[in-house]
Design a protein around this motif. Structure first.
Motif, short mmCIF file in Angstrom:
data_model
loop_
_atom_site.label_atom_id
_atom_site.label_comp_id
_atom_site.label_asym_id
_atom_site.label_seq_id
_atom_site.Cartn_x
_atom_site.Cartn_y
_atom_site.Cartn_z
N ALA A 1 -8.23 13.03 -7.17
CA ALA A 1 -8.18 14.29 -6.44
C ALA A 1 -7.20 14.20 -5.28
O ALA A 1 -6.50 15.16 -4.95
N ARG A 2 -7.10 13.02 -4.64
CA ARG A 2 -6.15 12.83 -3.55
C ARG A 2 -5.90 11.35 -3.36
O ARG A 2 -6.68 10.50 -3.81
N ARG A 3 -4.80 11.04 -2.70
CA ARG A 3 -4.44 9.65 -2.45
C ARG A 3 -3.51 9.59 -1.25
O ARG A 3 -2.64 10.45 -1.09
N LEU A 4 -3.68 8.56 -0.43
CA LEU A 4 -2.80 8.32 0.70
C LEU A 4 -2.07 7.00 0.49
O LEU A 4 -2.65 6.03 -0.02
N GLY A 5 -0.80 6.96 0.87
CA GLY A 5 -0.03 5.73 0.79
C GLY A 5 1.15 5.82 1.73
O GLY A 5 1.53 6.90 2.17
N TRP A 6 1.73 4.68 2.04
CA TRP A 6 2.86 4.65 2.96
C TRP A 6 4.14 5.08 2.26
O TRP A 6 4.33 4.82 1.09
N SER B 1 5.21 6.26 8.23
CA SER B 1 4.93 7.57 7.64
C SER B 1 3.94 7.42 6.49
O SER B 1 4.03 6.47 5.70
N VAL B 2 3.03 8.37 6.40
CA VAL B 2 2.02 8.40 5.36
C VAL B 2 2.26 9.60 4.45
O VAL B 2 2.52 10.71 4.94
N LEU B 3 2.18 9.38 3.16
CA LEU B 3 2.27 10.48 2.20
C LEU B 3 0.87 10.78 1.68
O LEU B 3 0.22 9.89 1.10
N ARG B 4 0.43 12.00 1.88
CA ARG B 4 -0.86 12.45 1.38
C ARG B 4 -0.61 13.33 0.16
O ARG B 4 0.10 14.34 0.25
N ALA C 1 -6.53 12.31 10.93
CA ALA C 1 -6.16 11.09 11.63
C ALA C 1 -7.03 9.91 11.19
O ALA C 1 -6.52 8.79 11.01
N ASP C 2 -8.31 10.15 10.99
CA ASP C 2 -9.22 9.09 10.55
C ASP C 2 -8.81 8.55 9.18
O ASP C 2 -8.88 7.35 8.92
N ASP C 3 -8.38 9.45 8.29
CA ASP C 3 -7.91 9.02 6.96
C ASP C 3 -6.72 8.07 7.09
O ASP C 3 -6.63 7.06 6.40
N ILE C 4 -5.81 8.42 7.99
CA ILE C 4 -4.61 7.60 8.18
C ILE C 4 -4.96 6.26 8.81
O ILE C 4 -4.44 5.21 8.42
N LEU C 5 -5.87 6.27 9.79
CA LEU C 5 -6.29 5.02 10.41
C LEU C 5 -7.04 4.14 9.41
O LEU C 5 -6.92 2.90 9.46
N ASP C 6 -7.80 4.75 8.51
CA ASP C 6 -8.47 3.98 7.47
C ASP C 6 -7.45 3.29 6.56
O ASP C 6 -7.64 2.14 6.16
N LEU C 7 -6.37 4.01 6.24
CA LEU C 7 -5.31 3.41 5.43
C LEU C 7 -4.65 2.25 6.19
O LEU C 7 -4.39 1.19 5.60
N HIS D 1 0.84 -1.20 0.00
CA HIS D 1 0.00 0.00 0.00
C HIS D 1 0.88 1.25 0.00
O HIS D 1 0.53 2.27 0.60
N ALA D 2 1.99 1.16 -0.70
CA ALA D 2 2.92 2.29 -0.77
C ALA D 2 2.32 3.42 -1.60
O ALA D 2 1.46 3.20 -2.47
N ALA D 3 2.78 4.63 -1.34
CA ALA D 3 2.32 5.79 -2.09
C ALA D 3 2.69 5.64 -3.55
O ALA D 3 3.79 5.19 -3.90
N ALA D 4 1.77 6.02 -4.42
CA ALA D 4 1.99 5.99 -5.86
C ALA D 4 1.56 7.33 -6.45
O ALA D 4 0.74 8.03 -5.85
N PRO D 5 2.11 7.71 -7.59
CA PRO D 5 1.73 9.01 -8.19
C PRO D 5 0.23 9.08 -8.44
O PRO D 5 -0.42 8.07 -8.75
N LEU D 6 -0.31 10.26 -8.32
CA LEU D 6 -1.73 10.47 -8.59
C LEU D 6 -2.03 10.25 -10.07
O LEU D 6 -1.26 10.68 -10.95
N GLY D 7 -3.14 9.57 -10.33
CA GLY D 7 -3.62 9.48 -11.70
C GLY D 7 -4.30 10.77 -12.10
O GLY D 7 -4.61 11.62 -11.26
#
Length: 317
Positions: free
Chosen positions: A39-44, A67-70, A147-153, A29-35
């Motif tokens: 509009a937004r994406r979270l990844g490790w 660490s999370v990248l938003r 924080a909820d977004d990160i916990l969801d991830l 679930h690593a961060a990947a470039p936005l398509g």
């Protein structure tokens, strides 16, 4: 590395994952470039970046750092509105009719879809501390929604995660108000700061004061008038300073000089990874100890039923 804010969560029946298994899960679930349509994406992301060789989790003495990248496209609503208004004006002038609300909504969706790939991208990294011994998660944000977004991830990454906001037996707003009105009620190891936010019970709004004597007559008169402390600057034996809020968020964290000096004097050989891990373990140990201390100040941790995966409590018969 040093956290500025802290939202604390209690893990319930946390999955027992070794570091290697967790690393694999985070990698998936690593961060990947936005398509173009995202509009937004979270990844490790790797906490130490390239210095850590792309490692997604650092674990030291039971403390884990993630660490999370938003990534978020910045498309101001005003820009979309301007484009919609211009298209509406053109149609109304050319066809001599009023554009319907349904048409305006369709225009807005089309324009957003067209402009989104060209919007600037904002990238924000957020650190997460996982205390596996105490079953706590702390996130370096000041917003419950973030924080909820990160916990969801994290929940998606692990497949299951039962977590609730850390709660105390005594409501923080009640305890903070008591500490201000009754100095004798303050714990012996508490240091009172010089910042406060006072809420009125009615509609008189919020009063914020900085660099003031909280035991002074002005503040005491406001408290006597019925106001309650919804935020209060506190310290723990000079080791840690913070602003406690009424939902148990710790804001504006300031770590003691002795702790910072210990980190600065650590022999890391100018190794960026060693420096990050040294800073992290010193910070994590301080936060772990002071989280326990804060709960003691507030009468202990609240126990109110069982937590479900979405972070709410459910009553048991």
């Amino acid at each position: 590395m040093w956290f500025k804010n802290l939202l604390l969560y209690r893990l319930h029946g946390a999955p027992e994952l070794d570091c290697a298994t967790l690393e694999d899960a985070l990698t998936e679930h690593a961060a990947a470039p936005l398509g173009n349509a995202d509009a937004r994406r979270l990844g490790w992301t790797a906490p130490a970046g390239r210095a850590g060789g792309g490692q997604f989790v650092h674990e030291i003495q039971g403390h884990r750092l993630l660490s999370v990248l938003r990534q978020e496209r910045l498309l101001p609503a005003s820009v979309v509105k301007e484009e919609v208004d211009e298209r509406v004006a053109d149609i109304e002038q050319a066809e001599g009719r009023k554009v319907t609300r349904k048409e305006k909504t369709a225009f807005k969706e089309e324009i957003t879809e067209d402009l989104l790939p060209r919007a600037f991208i904002r990238r924000q990294k957020t650190d997460l501390w996982w205390d596996t011994r105490q079953g706590l998660i702390g996130i370096n944000v000041g917003s419950r929604a973030r924080a909820d977004d990160i916990l969801d991830l994290l929940r998606e990454t692990l497949g299951s995660l039962k977590v609730t906001p850390l709660a105390a037996q005594t409501l923080p707003i009640r305890a903070m108000t008591t500490w201000l009105t009754d100095p004798a009620s303050r714990p012996a190891d508490m240091i009172l700061g010089d910042q406060v936010e006072l809420k009125a019970k009615g509609d008189d709004g919020v009063l914020r004061a900085r660099q003031v004597d909280l035991d002074g007559d002005d503040i005491q008169q406001l408290l006597e008038g019925g106001r309650q402390a919804s935020q209060l600057a506190l310290g723990v034996e000079g080791r840690l300073g913070f602003v406690l809020t009424d939902d148990l968020t710790l804001k504006s964290l300031r770590f003691g000089d002795a702790l910072i000096e210990e980190a600065d004097h650590a022999d890391d050989g100018d190794d960026a990874l060693a420096r990050l891990e040294t800073d992290f373990i010193l910070m994590a140990q301080a936060l772990s100890e002071d989280a326990v201390r804060l709960l003691e100040w507030l009468g202990g941790e609240a126990q109110s039923g069982n937590a479900n995966e979405h972070g709410h409590f459910s009553d048991t018969p």
